[in-house]
Enzyme design. Structure first.
Site, PDB file in Angstrom:
ATOM      1  N   GLY A 139       0.850  -1.187   0.000  1.00  6.44           N
ATOM      2  CA  GLY A 139       0.000   0.000   0.000  1.00  6.44           C
ATOM      3  C   GLY A 139       0.881   1.230   0.000  1.00  6.44           C
ATOM      4  O   GLY A 139       2.108   1.115   0.041  1.00  6.44           O
ATOM      5  N   GLY A 140       0.287   2.378  -0.051  1.00  3.41           N
ATOM      6  CA  GLY A 140       1.047   3.616  -0.051  1.00  3.41           C
ATOM      7  C   GLY A 140       1.342   4.070   1.364  1.00  3.41           C
ATOM      8  O   GLY A 140       0.939   3.444   2.344  1.00  3.41           O
ATOM      9  N   ASP A 158       8.124  -5.409   9.405  1.00  7.12           N
ATOM     10  CA  ASP A 158       7.655  -4.083   8.988  1.00  7.12           C
ATOM     11  C   ASP A 158       8.855  -3.141   8.922  1.00  7.12           C
ATOM     12  O   ASP A 158       9.342  -2.698   9.954  1.00  7.12           O
ATOM     13  CB  ASP A 158       6.604  -3.589   9.995  1.00  7.12           C
ATOM     14  CG  ASP A 158       5.818  -2.392   9.486  1.00  7.12           C
ATOM     15  OD1 ASP A 158       6.253  -1.760   8.510  1.00  7.12           O
ATOM     16  OD2 ASP A 158       4.768  -2.096  10.079  1.00  7.12           O
ATOM     17  N   HIS A 207       5.360   3.566  19.794  1.00  5.16           N
ATOM     18  CA  HIS A 207       4.717   2.470  19.063  1.00  5.16           C
ATOM     19  C   HIS A 207       5.011   1.133  19.751  1.00  5.16           C
ATOM     20  O   HIS A 207       4.145   0.288  19.903  1.00  5.16           O
ATOM     21  CB  HIS A 207       5.241   2.404  17.622  1.00  5.16           C
ATOM     22  CG  HIS A 207       4.580   3.367  16.692  1.00  5.16           C
ATOM     23  ND1 HIS A 207       3.222   3.376  16.489  1.00  5.16           N
ATOM     24  CD2 HIS A 207       5.090   4.354  15.915  1.00  5.16           C
ATOM     25  CE1 HIS A 207       2.922   4.332  15.620  1.00  5.16           C
ATOM     26  NE2 HIS A 207       4.037   4.944  15.265  1.00  5.16           N
ATOM     27  N   ARG A 208       6.281   0.984  20.153  1.00  7.45           N
ATOM     28  CA  ARG A 208       6.744  -0.247  20.780  1.00  7.45           C
ATOM     29  C   ARG A 208       5.998  -0.516  22.097  1.00  7.45           C
ATOM     30  O   ARG A 208       5.521  -1.623  22.336  1.00  7.45           O
ATOM     31  CB  ARG A 208       8.245  -0.081  21.050  1.00  7.45           C
ATOM     32  CG  ARG A 208       8.960  -1.334  21.414  1.00  7.45           C
ATOM     33  CD  ARG A 208      10.433  -1.019  21.628  1.00  7.45           C
ATOM     34  NE  ARG A 208      11.147  -2.224  21.931  1.00  7.45           N
ATOM     35  CZ  ARG A 208      12.324  -2.542  21.408  1.00  7.45           C
ATOM     36  NH1 ARG A 208      12.908  -1.731  20.579  1.00  7.45           N
ATOM     37  NH2 ARG A 208      12.917  -3.672  21.736  1.00  7.45           N
TER      38      ARG A 208
END
Lengths: 179, 179, 179
Positions: A9-10, A84, A50-51
């Site tokens: 995806g973008g 990711d 995030h982690r």
């Protein structure tokens, strides 16, 4: 043996959120394999947040910039791994090659992608890979950007052709291309 | 009468490989209609290698930078033609127009695309056209790049609306949009 | 209550034409909500021509660069509204913020997108929104372009997740992603 899912995806299309949701539905043991180099303090802080946020949902995070296959090989069988993302991995390899005055060509990247796939196949469990589409704009004027674009496309093709499932995410909505 | 297939995708998405596979499944007599100008020695060498490699699989290659419709008109009825690609054709027309101090506008490109379609319709056999999506990034700062982006989009729209089949290729995986 | 349709695609992909066609099939009372600022005389002339051409097909046009939600709230219940487009709206908000030395961040844009959605839900009738995919190319070198790309992606995600229908248009061909 192992199951491979590719999600493309973008930028800001919602692909990572969809990948995490898919992983959480798939398995109990969740491993986030980050390829992102912490470039500056703002980025480092964002990565840390995030982690922590993922940790609350049961994720363990491992960082590996050059050889994600090694981490996958050494991870517990059956654990669901979310890699990711492939684009940053290519970026890291390209950066290192340029620094060492070497050429990272499409053949080398294809070899790396095939090694990654083989590792996923040999290990029981699901590996979800997130990537970016970067080749849908105008040809970049910058030589290195053009090379990067070619390498990412080549890697995506190799993985996509062999993956069990492929999704394209646009506007937060996943579209199954395969599987 | 003629059957028209349009294949789109990003740079290194696997669209040309898919187009060749589709052509080889369709017909016995295979014509590769290349619009690519051989820009430098490296490019020339790459084009030569691709050409030889296709020849082994039964392809004949013809090069035409400005008027692919003429080649299609003159080619043997029933032969499967692969036109690769529309974006380079637009690029060639734009380059020539700029050199001559003329303006290549969307109306002209629409006319050219309609002429191309009509030629494909009048001739028995399948024509597969490969194109690129170039309008899914940020608006380019360069004026000519913006014009090129508009013209490619306009051409893709004209062909896509009339084509019997349209495919979008991402990560080596074709997705049928139409047909 | 209100029905929300999101239409995405690249530059000159045919998304606006498809959106207008969808609107004309949906309702009798048609409102075109333009977010485009008339940047120069050429653009002004083009906008005027489009406006006249739509008027012949029964459309009324309203322009609002900063707050499309206000126009939607005040429009006749049941009228079909076409908001074209979200990307220019983000652009206008970003431009204003920069001029005032403020930061337009993803959280703010998410808030604005949610307000827009809520307004569409509270009003009987269909709202069709057109947007652009701008994050499928190489990461732009320009800081503001990167921010814009992030904000557009964020807005598209928010709208796409909640919309009743989502379409991706490529080469003039709409692909239903959802609904």
């Amino acid at each position: 043996m192992g199951h491979v899912i590719l999600i493309t995806g973008g930028c800001r299309s919602g692909k990572s959120a969809f990948a995490q949701q898919l992983a959480e539905e798939t398995g109990d043991q969740l491993l986030f394999l980050a390829t992102s180099p912490p470039l500056d303090r703002e980025m480092q802080e964002r990565i840390r947040l995030h982690r922590e946020e993922r940790a609350h949902r049961g994720w363990q995070t491992v960082e590996e910039q050059q050889c994600p296959a090694r981490i996958i090989r050494e991870s517990p069988p059956g654990a669901t791994i979310l890699l990711d993302c492939l684009t940053l991995w290519i970026n890291n390899m390209l950066y290192l090659a340029e620094k060492e005055g070497k050429l990272l060509d499409e053949k080398t990247v294809r070899g790396k992608a095939e090694e990654l796939l083989l590792t996923c196949r040999e290990r029981p469990g699901t590996v979800i890979m997130v990537t970016n589409e970067v080749g849908l704009g105008i040809v970049p004027e910058n030589r290195l950007a053009r090379r990067y674009r070619d390498l990412v496309g080549r890697c995506n093709q190799c993985i996509g052709r062999e993956a069990d499932e492929v999704y394209l995410v646009s506007c937060g909505v996943p579209l199954k291309l395969k599987g």
